[in-house]
Write a protein that holds these residues in place. Structure first.
Motif, PDB file in Angstrom:
ATOM      1  N   LYS A 140      61.438  71.419  74.604  1.00 27.26           N
ATOM      2  CA  LYS A 140      61.001  72.489  73.701  1.00 27.26           C
ATOM      3  C   LYS A 140      59.515  72.397  73.389  1.00 27.26           C
ATOM      4  CE  LYS A 140      65.530  73.094  71.512  1.00 27.26           C
ATOM      5  NZ  LYS A 140      66.301  73.044  70.254  1.00 27.26           N
ATOM      6  N   GLY A 141      58.899  71.238  73.717  1.00 32.85           N
ATOM      7  CA  GLY A 141      57.452  71.117  73.639  1.00 32.85           C
ATOM      8  C   GLY A 141      56.863  70.830  72.275  1.00 32.85           C
ATOM      9  N   ASP A 142      57.679  70.536  71.281  1.00 30.33           N
ATOM     10  CA  ASP A 142      57.158  70.254  69.939  1.00 30.33           C
ATOM     11  C   ASP A 142      57.787  68.959  69.426  1.00 30.33           C
ATOM     12  OD1 ASP A 142      55.649  70.561  67.705  1.00 30.33           O
ATOM     13  OD2 ASP A 142      56.743  72.273  66.898  1.00 30.33           O
ATOM     14  N   VAL A 143      57.624  67.897  70.197  1.00 30.31           N
ATOM     15  CA  VAL A 143      58.330  66.642  69.919  1.00 30.31           C
ATOM     16  C   VAL A 143      57.953  66.071  68.562  1.00 30.31           C
ATOM     17  CG1 VAL A 143      58.656  64.267  70.679  1.00 30.31           C
ATOM     18  CG2 VAL A 143      58.599  66.109  72.366  1.00 30.31           C
ATOM     19  N   VAL A 144      56.665  66.042  68.245  1.00 30.87           N
ATOM     20  CA  VAL A 144      56.225  65.415  66.999  1.00 30.87           C
ATOM     21  C   VAL A 144      56.831  66.116  65.788  1.00 30.87           C
ATOM     22  CG1 VAL A 144      54.237  64.907  65.530  1.00 30.87           C
ATOM     23  CG2 VAL A 144      54.105  64.492  67.996  1.00 30.87           C
ATOM     24  N   ASN A 145      56.716  67.417  65.720  1.00 31.47           N
ATOM     25  CA  ASN A 145      57.267  68.146  64.571  1.00 31.47           C
ATOM     26  C   ASN A 145      58.787  68.039  64.524  1.00 31.47           C
ATOM     27  OD1 ASN A 145      54.855  69.013  63.429  1.00 31.47           O
ATOM     28  ND2 ASN A 145      54.765  70.870  64.686  1.00 31.47           N
ATOM     29  N   ASP A 146      59.438  68.043  65.685  1.00 26.20           N
ATOM     30  CA  ASP A 146      60.894  67.913  65.706  1.00 26.20           C
ATOM     31  C   ASP A 146      61.329  66.518  65.254  1.00 26.20           C
ATOM     32  OD1 ASP A 146      61.118  70.508  66.540  1.00 26.20           O
ATOM     33  OD2 ASP A 146      61.502  70.025  68.646  1.00 26.20           O
ATOM     34  N   LEU A 147      60.548  65.503  65.613  1.00 27.39           N
ATOM     35  CA  LEU A 147      60.859  64.147  65.136  1.00 27.39           C
ATOM     36  C   LEU A 147      60.670  64.047  63.625  1.00 27.39           C
ATOM     37  CD1 LEU A 147      59.305  61.833  67.886  1.00 27.39           C
ATOM     38  CD2 LEU A 147      61.718  62.026  67.275  1.00 27.39           C
ATOM     39  N   LYS A 148      59.616  64.656  63.129  1.00 27.05           N
ATOM     40  CA  LYS A 148      59.390  64.643  61.673  1.00 27.05           C
ATOM     41  C   LYS A 148      60.542  65.336  60.952  1.00 27.05           C
ATOM     42  CE  LYS A 148      54.337  64.350  61.784  1.00 27.05           C
ATOM     43  NZ  LYS A 148      53.050  65.044  61.496  1.00 27.05           N
ATOM     44  N   ALA A 149      61.017  66.429  61.523  1.00 31.74           N
ATOM     45  CA  ALA A 149      62.140  67.141  60.904  1.00 31.74           C
ATOM     46  C   ALA A 149      63.395  66.277  60.930  1.00 31.74           C
ATOM     47  CB  ALA A 149      62.384  68.455  61.638  1.00 31.74           C
ATOM     48  N   ALA A 150      63.608  65.562  62.039  1.00 34.42           N
ATOM     49  CA  ALA A 150      64.782  64.695  62.143  1.00 34.42           C
ATOM     50  C   ALA A 150      64.706  63.539  61.149  1.00 34.42           C
ATOM     51  CB  ALA A 150      64.909  64.162  63.562  1.00 34.42           C
ATOM     52  N   LEU A 151      63.512  63.005  60.933  1.00 37.96           N
ATOM     53  CA  LEU A 151      63.351  61.904  59.975  1.00 37.96           C
ATOM     54  C   LEU A 151      63.552  62.381  58.540  1.00 37.96           C
ATOM     55  CD1 LEU A 151      60.282  60.076  61.564  1.00 37.96           C
ATOM     56  CD2 LEU A 151      62.584  59.128  61.266  1.00 37.96           C
ATOM     57  N   ASP A 152      63.268  63.636  58.281  1.00 43.74           N
ATOM     58  CA  ASP A 152      63.518  64.242  56.963  1.00 43.74           C
ATOM     59  C   ASP A 152      62.881  63.428  55.841  1.00 43.74           C
ATOM     60  OD1 ASP A 152      64.544  66.134  55.213  1.00 43.74           O
ATOM     61  OD2 ASP A 152      66.473  65.091  54.993  1.00 43.74           O
ATOM     62  N   GLY A 153      61.628  63.042  56.051  1.00 41.66           N
ATOM     63  CA  GLY A 153      60.890  62.329  55.013  1.00 41.66           C
ATOM     64  C   GLY A 153      61.093  60.834  55.000  1.00 41.66           C
TER      65      GLY A 153
ATOM     66  N   ASP B 196      52.410  60.398  77.771  1.00 42.30           N
ATOM     67  CA  ASP B 196      52.343  61.135  76.510  1.00 42.30           C
ATOM     68  C   ASP B 196      53.383  60.655  75.508  1.00 42.30           C
ATOM     69  OD1 ASP B 196      50.264  62.915  77.201  1.00 42.30           O
ATOM     70  OD2 ASP B 196      51.667  64.141  78.347  1.00 42.30           O
ATOM     71  N   SER B 197      54.450  60.048  76.009  1.00 44.79           N
ATOM     72  CA  SER B 197      55.593  59.734  75.158  1.00 44.79           C
ATOM     73  C   SER B 197      55.211  58.837  73.983  1.00 44.79           C
ATOM     74  CB  SER B 197      56.711  59.090  75.988  1.00 44.79           C
ATOM     75  OG  SER B 197      56.193  58.128  76.888  1.00 44.79           O
ATOM     76  N   TRP B 198      54.462  57.765  74.233  1.00 44.46           N
ATOM     77  CA  TRP B 198      54.142  56.887  73.108  1.00 44.46           C
ATOM     78  C   TRP B 198      53.143  57.543  72.153  1.00 44.46           C
ATOM     79  CZ3 TRP B 198      52.540  55.486  78.107  1.00 44.46           C
ATOM     80  CH2 TRP B 198      51.170  55.483  78.338  1.00 44.46           C
ATOM     81  N   ASN B 199      52.344  58.489  72.656  1.00 47.17           N
ATOM     82  CA  ASN B 199      51.441  59.208  71.758  1.00 47.17           C
ATOM     83  C   ASN B 199      52.213  60.080  70.774  1.00 47.17           C
ATOM     84  OD1 ASN B 199      49.000  58.210  72.816  1.00 47.17           O
ATOM     85  ND2 ASN B 199      49.103  59.639  74.535  1.00 47.17           N
ATOM     86  N   HIS B 200      53.346  60.629  71.227  1.00 51.75           N
ATOM     87  CA  HIS B 200      54.217  61.355  70.305  1.00 51.75           C
ATOM     88  C   HIS B 200      54.777  60.415  69.250  1.00 51.75           C
ATOM     89  CE1 HIS B 200      55.032  64.404  73.769  1.00 51.75           C
ATOM     90  NE2 HIS B 200      54.004  64.780  73.038  1.00 51.75           N
ATOM     91  N   LEU B 201      55.201  59.242  69.685  1.00 50.14           N
ATOM     92  CA  LEU B 201      55.840  58.304  68.762  1.00 50.14           C
ATOM     93  C   LEU B 201      54.884  57.794  67.691  1.00 50.14           C
ATOM     94  CD1 LEU B 201      58.003  56.319  71.349  1.00 50.14           C
ATOM     95  CD2 LEU B 201      58.832  57.906  69.605  1.00 50.14           C
ATOM     96  N   VAL B 202      53.650  57.477  68.086  1.00 55.58           N
ATOM     97  CA  VAL B 202      52.724  56.920  67.091  1.00 55.58           C
ATOM     98  C   VAL B 202      52.362  57.939  66.026  1.00 55.58           C
ATOM     99  CG1 VAL B 202      51.792  55.236  68.722  1.00 55.58           C
ATOM    100  CG2 VAL B 202      50.663  57.464  68.481  1.00 55.58           C
ATOM    101  N   ASN B 203      52.628  59.217  66.288  1.00 55.98           N
ATOM    102  CA  ASN B 203      52.352  60.248  65.284  1.00 55.98           C
ATOM    103  C   ASN B 203      53.432  60.352  64.223  1.00 55.98           C
ATOM    104  OD1 ASN B 203      49.825  61.984  65.752  1.00 55.98           O
ATOM    105  ND2 ASN B 203      50.634  61.741  67.821  1.00 55.98           N
ATOM    106  N   VAL B 204      54.545  59.658  64.427  1.00 57.72           N
ATOM    107  CA  VAL B 204      55.616  59.694  63.419  1.00 57.72           C
ATOM    108  C   VAL B 204      55.939  58.311  62.870  1.00 57.72           C
ATOM    109  CG1 VAL B 204      56.629  61.800  64.351  1.00 57.72           C
ATOM    110  CG2 VAL B 204      57.444  59.579  65.163  1.00 57.72           C
TER     111      VAL B 204
END
Length: 348
Positions: free
Chosen positions: A201-214, A228-236
């Motif tokens: 879906k191309g929005d991994v960071v925002n989707d991970l943040k939503a899944a973490l729910d704070g 790119d994968s670890w760059n997504h992870l370090v943002n959450v």
């Protein structure tokens, strides 16, 4: 006996005749019934260790044919599955292969040779990342009863990713989040993941943040390592005190912030091999694997963990080239490619 040599540029395999090997003092010789392919089997000759042409197989199930002079746990005729040391002679794409006893386990009666073949290499690598690098409490630790903060597994449907999730199910996590694509249906069928993120879906960071729910997240596994994968992870992940397990030591991880610890996970450490481009001493991984493989038999017999779904290719060892090409071309998801050695055409 027949043995497969893997070559690169172009990727191809050659079936050759070689003598049956003899086990070293701390090894078993296995009559291979099934062997399996892993992505590293084509990556090693292609670009990780270019120019080296050997039998790249590292995963097998079969029957013990002979044991080394120091071996006391295994005997001829035992049903076993084992992982062979990477980049060494006597690999598993063959009629007979050797394996150290610390990465060999007895197959319980309720597990087939086919399923057992999918387990040794990938499960051990996943366990190294989860327990040795992320420092998650091992299932036998009293701390395992405590609820851990969320865990993210990027590439949840890969062999390493799915075994990470299966091992994580032996503990307790506030959230268990899997990032995956087409293999999501298989991971969902396991019933152990609380949240899914579809990277397509191309929005991994925002989707991970939503899944973490704070909720704060301090642990992640990157079983993809695609740049790119670890760059997504370090943002959450939390910027201080977090850990991330990665699996390709030759990649450049300098983009990972200094406050996040990098746990480079290299299967070779369980056989005393140094991790490329990482100066950490991982000598304890040898005994860790020994203990893990003894527990694997018990966990399998109790139904606590399962092997991978698999695709059995025809023609035995003659199909290894086709299997590696399928892996290289990304045609396999949520499954392990395996081969029945006895299916190799007579006269090959």
């Amino acid at each position: 006996m027949n043995s497969v040599v893997v070559k690169a540029h172009p990727l191809r395999c050659e079936l050759v005749r070689v003598p049956i090997p003899q086990p070293g003092p701390d090894e078993v010789l296995v009559k291979v019934i099934f062997c399996a392919s892993n992505p590293r089997d084509w990556k090693a000759p292609d670009h990780l260790i270019p120019g080296v042409e050997i039998n790249q197989g590292n995963e097998m199930s079969g029957v013990v044919e002979a044991v080394g002079t120091n071996v006391y746990e295994f005997r001829k005729g035992d049903r076993v599955a084992a992982a062979h040391p990477m980049q060494t002679e006597n690999g598993t794409y063959a009629e007979y292969a050797t394996a150290p006893v610390n990465t060999c386990f007895l197959i319980p009666p309720n597990i087939s040779f086919e399923e057992a073949c999918t387990i040794p290499f990938s499960l051990c690598t996943a366990a190294l990342g989860l327990y040795q690098r992320l420092k998650i409490p091992f299932p036998t630790s009293p701390d395992n009863a405590q609820i851990q903060p969320p865990l993210i597994v990027y590439g949840g449907a890969s062999s390493i990713g799915s075994f990470t999730l299966k091992l994580a199910s032996l503990g307790r996590f506030d959230k268990l989040i899997a990032v995956c694509g087409s293999g999501g249906e298989y991971i969902e069928s396991l019933g152990i993941v609380t949240d899914f993120v579809d990277y397509r879906k191309g929005d991994v960071v925002n989707d991970l943040k939503a899944a973490l729910d704070g909720k704060k997240c301090f642990h992640a596994v990157d079983a993809i390592n695609n740049g790119d994968s670890w760059n997504h992870l370090v943002n959450v992940l939390e910027p201080q005190g977090s850990r991330i397990a990665v699996y390709l030591p030759r990649l450049d991880y300098t983009s990972i912030p200094s406050g996040i610890s990098i746990g480079i996970t290299f299967f070779g450490t369980v056989h005393g091999q140094p991790t490329p481009f990482w100066n950490h001493d991982c000598a304890e991984d040898v005994d860790f694997a020994y203990a893990l493989f003894r527990l694997v038999s018990r966990w399998l017999s109790q139904g606590k963990i399962l092997g991978q779904p698999y695709v059995l290719l025809p023609n035995g060892l003659k199909s290894v080239e086709d299997g590696l090409l399928q892996l290289k071309e990304g045609k396999i998801s949520a499954s392990k490619i395996i081969y029945r050695v006895d299916d190799t055409p007579i006269g090959s």
